[in-house]
Scaffold this motif. Structure first.
Motif, PDB file in Angstrom:
ATOM      1  N   GLY A   6      23.715   8.850  14.839  1.00 57.51           N
ATOM      2  CA  GLY A   6      24.571   8.336  13.432  1.00 57.51           C
ATOM      3  C   GLY A   6      24.726   9.340  12.569  1.00 57.51           C
ATOM      4  N   ARG A   7      25.988   9.335  11.779  1.00 60.53           N
ATOM      5  CA  ARG A   7      26.237  10.436  11.194  1.00 60.53           C
ATOM      6  C   ARG A   7      26.644   9.744   9.574  1.00 60.53           C
ATOM      7  NH1 ARG A   7      23.621  12.892  13.589  1.00 60.53           N
ATOM      8  NH2 ARG A   7      24.139  14.708  14.960  1.00 60.53           N
ATOM      9  N   ALA A  24      22.034   4.732   2.869  1.00 66.85           N
ATOM     10  CA  ALA A  24      22.822   5.627   2.204  1.00 66.85           C
ATOM     11  C   ALA A  24      22.498   7.056   2.818  1.00 66.85           C
ATOM     12  CB  ALA A  24      22.774   5.710   0.574  1.00 66.85           C
ATOM     13  N   ASP A  25      23.790   7.461   3.502  1.00 63.57           N
ATOM     14  CA  ASP A  25      24.130   8.738   4.128  1.00 63.57           C
ATOM     15  C   ASP A  25      22.851   9.126   5.011  1.00 63.57           C
ATOM     16  OD1 ASP A  25      25.628  11.184   4.334  1.00 63.57           O
ATOM     17  OD2 ASP A  25      24.648  12.044   2.424  1.00 63.57           O
ATOM     18  N   ILE A  26      22.627   8.335   5.957  1.00 62.75           N
ATOM     19  CA  ILE A  26      21.711   8.730   6.914  1.00 62.75           C
ATOM     20  C   ILE A  26      22.069   9.399   8.287  1.00 62.75           C
ATOM     21  CG2 ILE A  26      19.914   7.897   8.513  1.00 62.75           C
ATOM     22  CD1 ILE A  26      19.003   5.845   6.415  1.00 62.75           C
ATOM     23  N   ASP A  27      21.734  10.600   8.748  1.00 63.44           N
ATOM     24  CA  ASP A  27      21.944  11.009   9.945  1.00 63.44           C
ATOM     25  C   ASP A  27      20.703  11.138  10.774  1.00 63.44           C
ATOM     26  OD1 ASP A  27      24.331  12.123   8.812  1.00 63.44           O
ATOM     27  OD2 ASP A  27      23.459  14.038   8.301  1.00 63.44           O
ATOM     28  N   ILE A  28      20.900  10.546  11.983  1.00 63.15           N
ATOM     29  CA  ILE A  28      19.780  10.569  13.144  1.00 63.15           C
ATOM     30  C   ILE A  28      20.442  10.685  14.489  1.00 63.15           C
ATOM     31  CG2 ILE A  28      20.278   8.091  13.175  1.00 63.15           C
ATOM     32  CD1 ILE A  28      17.357   7.603  13.458  1.00 63.15           C
ATOM     33  N   ASP A  29      19.603  11.412  15.128  1.00 70.22           N
ATOM     34  CA  ASP A  29      19.894  11.701  16.779  1.00 70.22           C
ATOM     35  C   ASP A  29      18.821  11.019  17.621  1.00 70.22           C
ATOM     36  OD1 ASP A  29      22.506  13.841  16.926  1.00 70.22           O
ATOM     37  OD2 ASP A  29      21.347  13.972  15.166  1.00 70.22           O
ATOM     38  N   ILE A  30      18.790  10.664  18.693  1.00 75.13           N
ATOM     39  CA  ILE A  30      17.980  10.045  19.700  1.00 75.13           C
ATOM     40  C   ILE A  30      18.321  10.484  20.792  1.00 75.13           C
ATOM     41  CG2 ILE A  30      16.381   8.088  20.426  1.00 75.13           C
ATOM     42  CD1 ILE A  30      17.520   6.640  17.778  1.00 75.13           C
ATOM     43  N   ASP A  31      17.315  11.248  21.536  1.00 72.45           N
ATOM     44  CA  ASP A  31      17.550  11.772  22.911  1.00 72.45           C
ATOM     45  C   ASP A  31      17.212  10.742  23.997  1.00 72.45           C
ATOM     46  OD1 ASP A  31      18.927  14.077  21.866  1.00 72.45           O
ATOM     47  OD2 ASP A  31      17.140  15.053  21.681  1.00 72.45           O
ATOM     48  N   ALA A  32      17.597  11.072  25.264  1.00 74.94           N
ATOM     49  CA  ALA A  32      17.051  10.275  26.318  1.00 74.94           C
ATOM     50  C   ALA A  32      15.583  10.671  26.667  1.00 74.94           C
ATOM     51  CB  ALA A  32      17.775  10.604  27.606  1.00 74.94           C
ATOM     52  N   GLY A  33      14.729   9.660  26.839  1.00 77.42           N
ATOM     53  CA  GLY A  33      13.344   9.988  26.895  1.00 77.42           C
ATOM     54  C   GLY A  33      12.662  10.307  25.879  1.00 77.42           C
ATOM     55  N   GLU A  34      13.142   9.857  24.621  1.00 78.59           N
ATOM     56  CA  GLU A  34      12.364   9.905  23.338  1.00 78.59           C
ATOM     57  C   GLU A  34      12.205   8.608  22.702  1.00 78.59           C
ATOM     58  OE1 GLU A  34      13.261  13.053  19.709  1.00 78.59           O
ATOM     59  OE2 GLU A  34      14.855  11.977  20.402  1.00 78.59           O
ATOM     60  N   THR A  48      18.604  -2.913   8.493  1.00 81.22           N
ATOM     61  CA  THR A  48      19.969  -2.443   8.472  1.00 81.22           C
ATOM     62  C   THR A  48      20.433  -1.219   9.329  1.00 81.22           C
ATOM     63  OG1 THR A  48      19.950  -3.381   6.112  1.00 81.22           O
ATOM     64  CG2 THR A  48      21.694  -1.757   6.758  1.00 81.22           C
ATOM     65  N   LEU A  49      19.661  -0.163   9.396  1.00 80.79           N
ATOM     66  CA  LEU A  49      19.624   0.855  10.101  1.00 80.79           C
ATOM     67  C   LEU A  49      19.766   0.292  11.621  1.00 80.79           C
ATOM     68  CD1 LEU A  49      20.166   3.959  10.539  1.00 80.79           C
ATOM     69  CD2 LEU A  49      17.514   4.051  10.635  1.00 80.79           C
ATOM     70  N   LEU A  50      18.826  -0.142  12.062  1.00 87.72           N
ATOM     71  CA  LEU A  50      18.843  -0.433  13.467  1.00 87.72           C
ATOM     72  C   LEU A  50      20.058  -1.297  13.753  1.00 87.72           C
ATOM     73  CD1 LEU A  50      16.058   0.328  13.535  1.00 87.72           C
ATOM     74  CD2 LEU A  50      15.317  -1.482  15.044  1.00 87.72           C
ATOM     75  N   ASN A  51      20.572  -2.309  12.891  1.00 94.27           N
ATOM     76  CA  ASN A  51      21.755  -3.112  13.252  1.00 94.27           C
ATOM     77  C   ASN A  51      22.967  -2.129  13.482  1.00 94.27           C
ATOM     78  OD1 ASN A  51      20.345  -5.586  13.115  1.00 94.27           O
ATOM     79  ND2 ASN A  51      20.862  -6.109  11.018  1.00 94.27           N
ATOM     80  N   LEU A  52      23.182  -1.259  12.390  1.00 97.59           N
ATOM     81  CA  LEU A  52      24.342  -0.429  12.520  1.00 97.59           C
ATOM     82  C   LEU A  52      24.066   0.524  13.635  1.00 97.59           C
ATOM     83  CD1 LEU A  52      24.452   0.932   8.743  1.00 97.59           C
ATOM     84  CD2 LEU A  52      25.686  -0.990   9.921  1.00 97.59           C
ATOM     85  N   LEU A  53      23.028   1.047  13.923  1.00 98.19           N
ATOM     86  CA  LEU A  53      22.935   1.803  15.509  1.00 98.19           C
ATOM     87  C   LEU A  53      23.204   1.218  16.720  1.00 98.19           C
ATOM     88  CD1 LEU A  53      19.673   4.186  14.383  1.00 98.19           C
ATOM     89  CD2 LEU A  53      22.078   4.872  14.748  1.00 98.19           C
ATOM     90  N   GLY A  54      22.827  -0.158  16.630  1.00 98.42           N
ATOM     91  CA  GLY A  54      22.906  -1.239  17.876  1.00 98.42           C
ATOM     92  C   GLY A  54      24.428  -1.668  17.628  1.00 98.42           C
ATOM     93  N   THR A  63      29.632   7.084  10.960  1.00 99.75           N
ATOM     94  CA  THR A  63      29.950   6.866  12.435  1.00 99.75           C
ATOM     95  C   THR A  63      28.841   6.690  13.279  1.00 99.75           C
ATOM     96  OG1 THR A  63      30.003   9.147  13.013  1.00 99.75           O
ATOM     97  CG2 THR A  63      32.031   8.005  12.311  1.00 99.75           C
ATOM     98  N   VAL A  64      29.000   5.874  14.289  1.00101.44           N
ATOM     99  CA  VAL A  64      27.641   5.835  15.272  1.00101.44           C
ATOM    100  C   VAL A  64      28.381   6.181  16.580  1.00101.44           C
ATOM    101  CG1 VAL A  64      26.238   4.129  16.537  1.00101.44           C
ATOM    102  CG2 VAL A  64      26.574   3.952  14.142  1.00101.44           C
ATOM    103  N   TRP A  65      27.783   7.021  17.464  1.00100.11           N
ATOM    104  CA  TRP A  65      27.931   7.445  18.844  1.00100.11           C
ATOM    105  C   TRP A  65      27.101   7.194  19.802  1.00100.11           C
ATOM    106  CZ3 TRP A  65      32.420  10.673  19.573  1.00100.11           C
ATOM    107  CH2 TRP A  65      32.932  10.991  18.538  1.00100.11           C
ATOM    108  N   PHE A  66      27.631   6.348  20.976  1.00 99.37           N
ATOM    109  CA  PHE A  66      26.708   6.167  22.234  1.00 99.37           C
ATOM    110  C   PHE A  66      27.297   7.429  23.144  1.00 99.37           C
ATOM    111  CE2 PHE A  66      27.372   1.487  20.862  1.00 99.37           C
ATOM    112  CZ  PHE A  66      26.396   1.243  19.903  1.00 99.37           C
ATOM    113  N   ASP A  67      26.482   8.230  23.359  1.00 97.61           N
ATOM    114  CA  ASP A  67      26.727   9.285  24.140  1.00 97.61           C
ATOM    115  C   ASP A  67      28.113  10.144  23.475  1.00 97.61           C
ATOM    116  OD1 ASP A  67      24.633   9.365  26.005  1.00 97.61           O
ATOM    117  OD2 ASP A  67      25.495   7.542  26.901  1.00 97.61           O
TER     118      ASP A  67
END
Length: 232
Positions: A6-7, A24-34, A48-54, A63-67
């Motif tokens: 997420g960006r 507000a304005d959260i950046d996060i990356d999650i890698d495979a196996g993590e 709220t963060l999980l709902n946006l990421l999901g 923005t949210v990216w799946f791969d």
């Protein structure tokens, strides 16, 4: 490339008293196996963060990216398909259908996705084996313990072979011993099956198994430790 990222994620809810900024304005990356844990006080913005990421909710900004797929650009039908194919969800309330057996509950998302019967059977068998419930396939939720019900919920989340597992307080309704076994299972799935996982929790047992921790305070990531090593 991260399995989930997420960006600039921001979510603002209008109210009669004025706009409420949940995150507000959260950046996060999650890698495979993590296994990444999100923690913070009640109301800090974890769900709220999980709902946006999901992709269960759309951000006000960010923005949210799946791969390599930008989820926030997709229409609702495409988003539902991508979410079904790439994500698995585990909830604190288990969310099982009482009249269905464990196997039927696990099979349900595959039926929705119109997976052929033979493949459904094989995937359900494998998912129940992975969560240690191969011998309980025909039992209904009311015949299972709370921990077993949550394991069925996890099997249902992984039966579609997701790239990402999202869990919101998965041990909240479990006693400490049962919670420990469920968290052990999630850790084994993440590291053994190469799934990227993000878990919102207050449970110190979950925090101990995390590879990284995201600290939220009033909807914002901690200013000096957006993502902090769980071993430091």
């Amino acid at each position: 490339m991260s399995a989930l990222r997420g960006r600039g994620l921001t979510r603002v809810y209008p109210s009669t008293a004025g706009d409420v900024t949940a995150i507000a304005d959260i950046d996060i990356d999650i890698d495979a196996g993590e296994l990444v844990v999100v923690r913070g006080a009640s109301g800090a913005g974890k769900t709220t963060l999980l709902n946006l990421l999901g992709a269960l909710d759309r951000p006000t900004a960010g923005t949210v990216w799946f791969d390599d797929v930008e989820a926030t650009e997709l229409d609702e039908d495409t988003l539902a398909r991508v979410r079904r194919e790439r994500l698995g969800f585990v909830f604190q309330s288990f969310g099982l259908i009482p009249v269905l057996s464990a196997a039927e509950n696990v099979e349900l998302p595959l039926r929705i996705a119109r997976v052929p019967a033979a493949e459904r059977d094989a995937r359900v068998t494998d998912a129940l084996r992975l969560v240690g419930l191969a011998g309980h396939a025909q039992q209904r939720p009311g015949e299972l313990s709370g921990g077993q019900q949550q394991r069925v919920g996890i099997a249902r989340a992984i039966v579609g072979r997701p790239r990402v597992l999202i869990a919101d307080e998965p041990t909240a309704q479990l006693d400490s011993r049962t919670a420990a076994s469920v968290i052990e299972l999630i850790g084994e799935l993440v590291h053994g099956e190469g799934i990227a996982a993000i878990v919102a929790t207050h449970d110190p047992l979950v925090v101990q198994r995390a590879d990284r921790i995201v600290e939220l305070h009033d909807g914002r990531a901690a200013p000096t430790t957006v993502i902090e090593s769980a071993t430091t």
